[in-house]
Design an enzyme around this catalytic site. Structure first.
Site, PDB file in Angstrom:
ATOM      1  N   LYS A 192       0.846  -1.190   0.000  1.00 33.60           N
ATOM      2  CA  LYS A 192       0.000   0.000   0.000  1.00 33.60           C
ATOM      3  C   LYS A 192       0.881   1.240   0.000  1.00 33.60           C
ATOM      4  CE  LYS A 192      -1.723   2.709   3.040  1.00 33.60           C
ATOM      5  NZ  LYS A 192      -1.798   4.010   2.308  1.00 33.60           N
ATOM      6  N   GLY A 244       7.065   4.629   8.542  1.00 30.90           N
ATOM      7  CA  GLY A 244       6.165   5.738   8.851  1.00 30.90           C
ATOM      8  C   GLY A 244       6.408   6.239  10.252  1.00 30.90           C
ATOM      9  N   SER A 245       5.389   6.793  10.848  1.00 29.12           N
ATOM     10  CA  SER A 245       5.533   7.442  12.149  1.00 29.12           C
ATOM     11  C   SER A 245       5.635   6.426  13.276  1.00 29.12           C
ATOM     12  CB  SER A 245       4.342   8.368  12.413  1.00 29.12           C
ATOM     13  OG  SER A 245       3.170   7.616  12.663  1.00 29.12           O
ATOM     14  N   GLU A 247       4.105   6.623  16.091  1.00 30.28           N
ATOM     15  CA  GLU A 247       2.769   6.394  16.650  1.00 30.28           C
ATOM     16  C   GLU A 247       2.057   5.258  15.904  1.00 30.28           C
ATOM     17  OE1 GLU A 247       4.000   9.296  15.759  1.00 30.28           O
ATOM     18  OE2 GLU A 247       4.280  10.272  17.700  1.00 30.28           O
ATOM     19  N   GLU A 266      10.363   0.707  10.424  1.00 29.61           N
ATOM     20  CA  GLU A 266      11.315   1.810  10.234  1.00 29.61           C
ATOM     21  C   GLU A 266      10.539   3.085  10.487  1.00 29.61           C
ATOM     22  OE1 GLU A 266      12.882   4.928   8.912  1.00 29.61           O
ATOM     23  OE2 GLU A 266      12.628   4.076   6.907  1.00 29.61           O
ATOM     24  N   CYS A 300      13.179  10.808   7.269  1.00 25.67           N
ATOM     25  CA  CYS A 300      13.150  10.261   8.630  1.00 25.67           C
ATOM     26  C   CYS A 300      14.508  10.350   9.308  1.00 25.67           C
ATOM     27  CB  CYS A 300      12.667   8.814   8.604  1.00 25.67           C
ATOM     28  SG  CYS A 300      13.574   7.758   7.458  1.00 25.67           S
ATOM     29  N   GLU A 397       9.919  15.119  16.186  1.00 26.08           N
ATOM     30  CA  GLU A 397      10.233  15.050  14.762  1.00 26.08           C
ATOM     31  C   GLU A 397       9.319  16.011  14.001  1.00 26.08           C
ATOM     32  OE1 GLU A 397      11.051  11.625  11.416  1.00 26.08           O
ATOM     33  OE2 GLU A 397       9.321  11.380  12.741  1.00 26.08           O
TER      34      GLU A 397
END
Length: 797
Positions: A192, A244-245, A247, A266, A300, A397
């Site tokens: 995705k 991604g994040s 969270e 990651e 990132c 971040e």
């Protein structure tokens, strides 16, 4: 006017890239894209769609299908159907497909670069010269891995169906990082892409058809977060790879806790950029520009925290401010542009909000004196000074073109500031003294360290983080290994959820003096000392014949906390060389061998096995102590030679503090195999021994006390795994958890591990043969006991 004056007055003229071919490709698809499932373009079940926009102009680019849970189910079913044939496809044939994809990417490189710039907003110079060449490089590199997989990973097999979710900052490159190793290893894929940047993933799907990739091997489902959540939750997905994040990474860990899905996460970063007083400041300034303003800071591993030696801070910041004013912001298709557009309005508002918050907290804000385009999503290069180490700007971040600056006085302070964050993705060290730089690199808690360079990537060199930057690696040998498993794992039988390995509730009739002469209660072993439990409770241990033989201390939450503190205080163990650690492990083997018959007799009485079986277990435990000693100075990393004048040292570093919940069976062998291989690589351990037969581990105290093991390296807390394992899983000071306790507790410890995103290694409810595991698969244990740090070292003038 002389030549130098004329040159100084020159300005850049526009150098626009021709986007007609990319637009023609979009028009050829009527600017309308469906899902790519089972080798075909298929509409979404409910025909829900969303638009992709050019962030530099706001113009719509295409209408894209939004996949529902039903569509994800179709894609996973297609991948599952294709898996057996793809798994069994010879490595050479898989290599030919990956090679063909690499050639297709090169053939259409310019169109892909323009399409990426249109969809993402990043400058064409970056997509043309960095992103797309690296995409091709990943497919070339992994074509090679497919070719030699059988010889380099013997007795390994692919995991099955890989669900992959990628971000919007490097859309096609992140796709290559995920898909290339997955299909090289024989897995099939459902990927995705990010909702904001789906177009190059759809273009890649077209390339898959061009090369004749078998239907179902690669499936692309587009959509928002709900689509990704459906993929993560799908029961027929064997592996999730997410970028991604932090969270969202935590939520994925929670959602997959009750499954056997493998995870690669990651996540976010707040990477330090350390400049010493002997650094070439002009080069460092250029490095800072690449470190934080490359890709608009939407990276990132962006070097978003500048740590500069106070002796040169004013000079460096003055140079940096002047350099900021020369940066050009504008149409990302202009080849003279340095900084393009922010990907979406929501991200632009986040950047603005965090900068405003930093100023409100006392930071001084300097922004480049460069005009912004009147339309589009743009934000100027920003420098925040007067920032405290604990401030929001230094800890959060921002994911935009915003740099915070702080000073340090000594190398130790630089390391302390660098590690003063929950993240651990990357770092950059600038010094003309290579000794200083290489001394710092292992001390910085980050998965990648660049020396006198920054933002260097290659398919041969693993990339990934420590702590809340996630776990697992992408790229390199370790990245490929994340899509494989030992073939013997799936052949193991499943255990019942309740394995009955808790301690007994009451002492049966019997006189312990008959076996031991005097009453005995085994204490805990914490910080190199035998200690009474905090709660003051003990529990009877009975032999196989039902006789009460001794009591064992019941550890509690406080005892686990004390053991973790002792383990963290023993950090010097990791700094000892492998030879020194090996000698101590050999001493353990020697001391255990001297007491072999005593341990075997105890094992036979407590476990109910024959004397021969007990002796075999002790002999194998001695062998495993030798194995751990043997590997202590031999589990080396590697040196990669990626393109360009640079070497990359892939170092095997210890995880840190490992909590180990031992199984009920093979009480000494499992304990020794796990704990000693963990400490062989420099880890410190808090172990919960077999609940059914803990006395063999408590007898091992005396082996530790006579083997020169430093205090706190190996701590042993006896008690009930169902009570103690959750404490280890919750503890922020535990870096990894190995759980081989009751199968009913696996999901709970995985869910609790989200506290600091510690790695969790479990038996996934299978009955392990500890004789086979110890004898033939030490590398599997060592792989879980270490993480790879890649240190990039450029050379030459």
């Amino acid at each position: 006017m002389n030549t130098l004056e004329a040159f100084a007055m020159m300005d850049y003229g526009p150098a626009p890239e021709d986007a007609r071919e990319a637009h023609a490709w979009l028009d050829a698809h009527d600017r309308r894209f469906d899902l790519f499932i089972d080798g075909q373009w298929q509409p979404a079940t409910d025909d829900t769609r969303f638009d992709s926009h050019d962030p530099a102009s706001g113009e719509p680019l295409a209408s894209i299908a939004s996949a529902s849970a039903a569509d994800v189910d179709r894609a996973v079913a297609a991948a599952r159907k294709a898996f057996p044939a793809w798994r069994d496809t010879p490595g050479h044939m898989r290599a030919r497909y990956l090679y063909a994809l690499a050639r297709q990417i090169q053939k259409h490189a310019r169109r892909l670069a323009v399409l990426e710039t249109l969809d993402n907003g990043k400058p064409i110079r970056e997509t043309r010269d960095i992103d797309i060449p690296l995409v091709a490089r990943h497919f070339y590199h992994h074509a090679g891995w497919a070719q030699i997989l059988a010889s380099e990973f013997p007795d390994h097999e692919p995991l099955g169906v890989a669900g992959q979710v990628i971000p919007w900052n490097f859309p096609l490159l992140m796709l290559a990082w995920k898909i290339a190793p997955a299909i090289a290893a024989g897995n099939t894929v459902v990927l995705k892409p990010a909702e904001f940047t789906s177009l190059t993933a759809l273009a890649f799907a077209e390339l898959c058809r061009n090369v004749g990739l078998p239907d179902g091997v690669v499936n692309i489902v587009t959509g928002a977060g709900e689509t990704g959540a459906a993929l993560v939750a799908h029961p027929d997905v064997d592996k999730i790879a997410f970028t991604g994040s932090t969270e969202v990474g935590r939520e994925i860990r929670r959602q997959t806790a009750d499954s056997a899905k493998r995870l690669t996460l990651e996540l976010g970063g707040k990477s330090p950029f350390i400049v010493f007083d002997d650094a070439d400041l002009d080069s460092a300034v250029e490095g800072i520009v690449d470190g934080i303003w490359f890709n608009q800071g939407e990276v990132c591993c962006a070097g978003s925290r500048l740590l500069v030696h106070e002796a040169v801070s004013e000079r460096l910041l003055a140079k940096l401010r002047r350099r900021m004013n020369t940066l050009r912001i504008g149409n990302p298709l202009d080849k003279a542009i340095d900084i393009g557009a922010i990907v979406a309005p929501v991200q632009l508002e986040r950047i603005r909000g965090l900068v405003d918050q930093a100023v409100a907290e006392g930071a001084t804000c300097h922004q480049a004196e460069c005009p912004l385009p009147e339309t589009g999503l743009f934000y100027p290069p920003t420098l925040l000074t007067d920032v405290g180490p604990a401030s929001t700007a230094a800890q959060t971040e921002i994911f935009g073109p915003v740099l915070t600056a702080m000073t340090f006085r000594t190398p130790d302070e630089a390391v302390m500031l660098a590690n003063n964050t929950a993240y651990g993705l990357a770092a950059s060290v600038w010094s003309e003294n290579i000794n200083v730089a290489l001394e710092l690199a292992p001390r910085i808690q980050a998965g990648v360290v660049w020396i006198n360079t920054t933002n260097r990537f290659d398919a041969a060199c693993g990339f990934g983080g420590y702590r809340e930057s996630g776990y697992g690696r992408e790229g390199g040998r370790e990245g490929l290994a994340a899509y494989l498993r030992p073939a013997w794992e799936q052949r193991l039988p499943m255990l019942p959820l309740d394995t009955g390995d808790e301690l007994g509730a009451a002492a049966p009739a019997g006189d312990p003096s008959a076996a031991f002469g005097i009453d005995r209660t085994a204490k805990l072993y914490i910080g190199g000392k035998q200690k009474r439990p905090d709660g003051g409770y003990s529990q009877p241990i009975v032999a196989a014949d039902g006789q009460h033989v001794a009591d064992v201390s019941l550890g509690n939450r406080k005892d686990i906390r004390d053991a973790v503190e002792a383990a963290r205080a023993a950090a010097g163990w990791a700094r000892q060389d492998g030879h020194a650690r090996a000698q101590i492990l050999y001493y353990m083997a020697e001391n255990l061998a001297q007491r072999r018959d005593e341990f075997a007799a105890r094992d036979a009485r407590l476990s109910g096995v024959t004397a021969q079986q007990a002796g075999a277990e002790i002999d194998e435990a001695i062998s495993q102590a030798f194995s751990a000693a043997a590997w202590a100075d031999k589990y080396d990393g590697a040196v990669h030679n990626p393109p360009g004048r640079v070497l990359t040292a892939a170092l095997h570093e210890p995880m840190g503090v490992i909590g180990i919940v031992c199984p009920a069976d093979a009480p000494l062998l499992a304990f020794v195999s796990l704990a000693l291989h963990a400490i062989a690589l420099g880890n410190r351990v808090v172990a919960i021994p077999s609940a059914r037969c803990p006395l063999l581990a408590t007898d091992f105290y005396q082996v530790l006390e006579t083997s020169d093991l430093p205090d706190g390296v190996l701590n042993i807390v006896t008690g009930r795994p169902t009570e103690l394992a959750p404490v280890l899983a919750d503890h922020m000071g535990v870096d990894a958890l190995w759980y081989f306790g009751p199968a009913s507790g696996i999901a709970d410890v995985k869910a609790r591990s989200t506290s600091n995103l510690k790695t969790v290694w479990t038996h996934e409810g299978r009955a392990l043969d500890w004789f086979a595991l110890g004898a033939g698969h030490a590398r599997d244990i060592l792989g879980h006991a270490s993480q790879v740090k890649n240190v990039w070292i450029p050379y030459g003038e």
